[in-house]
Design an enzyme around this catalytic site. Structure first.
Site, short mmCIF file in Angstrom:
data_model
loop_
_atom_site.label_atom_id
_atom_site.label_comp_id
_atom_site.label_asym_id
_atom_site.label_seq_id
_atom_site.Cartn_x
_atom_site.Cartn_y
_atom_site.Cartn_z
N ARG A 93 24.49 61.59 120.98
CA ARG A 93 24.36 60.79 120.67
C ARG A 93 24.98 59.84 119.55
O ARG A 93 24.48 59.14 119.19
CB ARG A 93 22.54 60.64 119.95
N GLU A 95 17.47 56.67 115.76
CA GLU A 95 18.87 56.59 117.24
C GLU A 95 19.19 55.29 117.22
O GLU A 95 19.88 54.95 117.81
CB GLU A 95 18.14 57.07 118.74
N SER A 133 13.92 55.75 122.69
CA SER A 133 13.43 56.55 122.08
C SER A 133 13.94 56.08 121.08
O SER A 133 15.20 55.53 120.38
CB SER A 133 14.66 58.01 122.28
#
Length: 334
Positions: free
Chosen positions: A160, A330, A234
């Site tokens: 990520r 995130e 998420s």
């Protein structure tokens, strides 16, 4: 170029947070980038608004990326190279690939956001990451006032993560991405839920379409639709811990799920950790943790960004207290 003032960003972020942008414009043509560069405002790039949390009014200029287009750069007997403009909706690209029998991104079906976010975030799901298909990324470099192109290696992709979130953070505007897709797909159903879903669907022969639709079924069953309940998917990354730490945790929690990263590193699902701390289904005011997926923080109506941020901090603290693992967010915070 049309410059607007004091524009609400509520329609432009999937959390549905109502804050205003000091200045706002849509970019439909890269030829306008030199003009935008000359504007004396701090610049913020907005794609699908599916990975941001707005905690205060945004000063400076918000540029909504609306660059569109999918073209074939080249092809051979095994591959097709697609140049995709960064404002294209990611799932529309997945559908384009499915309809043309091209493999490589079917496991990434229904991920929200735009193509421009795929290299920045190195988006991933169900055993696949965008970096596996990205050939190159073109971007406008604000300081040098020119377009540059980086190959896959130069993008420094990580989990990520990429150079666009690190060294080049706030210094570039991603304009297009070239993806190398397979005419002869190599299917990845290593993520157990996909194989189970394919079986439930009665699929006898694998195809990019079958895998994509299995992923879509899984995602829609577990994740809230942002059009119904505000969220950014998420909220936390899945943490990677040492095998030594994992082995100690497994003594106390024999059922702790895990995915090996290397001989010495283990990835643990953040959603499972959060759920063990009792957060799943938690609600306070209009913010909370989704009832089906503890990894997703939600806005049930009029929650503000500060409330969501505070909740995420409480979750980070509780996971650290119980497991000794520091969760990393995130979602990008403005």
């Amino acid at each position: 170029m049309h410059l607007q003032q004091n524009i609400s960003l509520k329609p432009y972020n999937t959390f549905g947070i109502d804050v205003a942008a000091e200045y706002f414009t849509e970019l439909n043509d890269i030829d306008h980038l030199p003009e935008i560069t000359s504007l004396p405002y701090e610049k913020h790039i907005l794609g699908g608004g599916s990975n941001i949390l707005l905690t205060k009014p945004v000063t400076g200029l918000v540029i909504h990326n609306k660059l569109k287009g999918i073209t074939v750069e080249k092809e051979d007997k095994n591959h097709v190279w697609l140049r995709v403009q960064a404002g294209e909706i990611w799932h529309d690209l997945v559908l384009y690939a499915i309809n043309n029998g091209l493999g490589g991104i079917e496991n990434l079906a229904l991920i929200p956001g735009t193509v421009g976010a795929s290299p920045m975030q190195n988006i991933g799901a169900y055993g696949v990451e965008a970096k596996e298909t990205i050939e190159s990324v073109s971007f406008w470099y604000w300081k040098e006032r020119k377009t540059l192109t980086y190959n896959n290696r130069e993008c420094n992709f990580g989990y990520r993560d990429s150079i666009f979130k690190q060294e080049l953070r706030d210094k570039t505007f991603i304009t297009s991405v070239v993806y190398k897709l397979n005419k002869r797909p190599q299917y990845n159903i290593s993520y157990g839920a996909i194989a189970h879903e394919l079986e439930n669907m009665g699929v006898q022969e694998l195809s990019v379409k079958a895998i994509a639709y299995a992923v879509i079924h899984i995602r829609t069953s577990k994740l809230p639709d942002p059009k119904v309940i505000g969220n950014a998917g998420s909220f936390f990354k899945n943490p990677t811990i040492s095998k030594k730490q994992f082995d100690l945790l497994r003594i106390k929690y024999p059922n702790i799920p895990s995915y090996p990263v290397s001989d010495d590193l283990i990835k643990v699902p953040a959603g499972w950790l959060i759920e063990q701390c009792g957060w799943k289904g938690y609600k306070k005011g209009d913010t909370g943790v989704h009832t089906k997926q503890a990894l997703v923080l939600v806005n049930y109506g009029t929650a503000n960004g500060d409330e969501v941020w505070k909740l995420s901090g409480e979750i980070v603290h509780s996971v650290k207290e119980l497991f000794g693992i520091e969760l990393e967010r995130e979602v990008q915070v403005w």
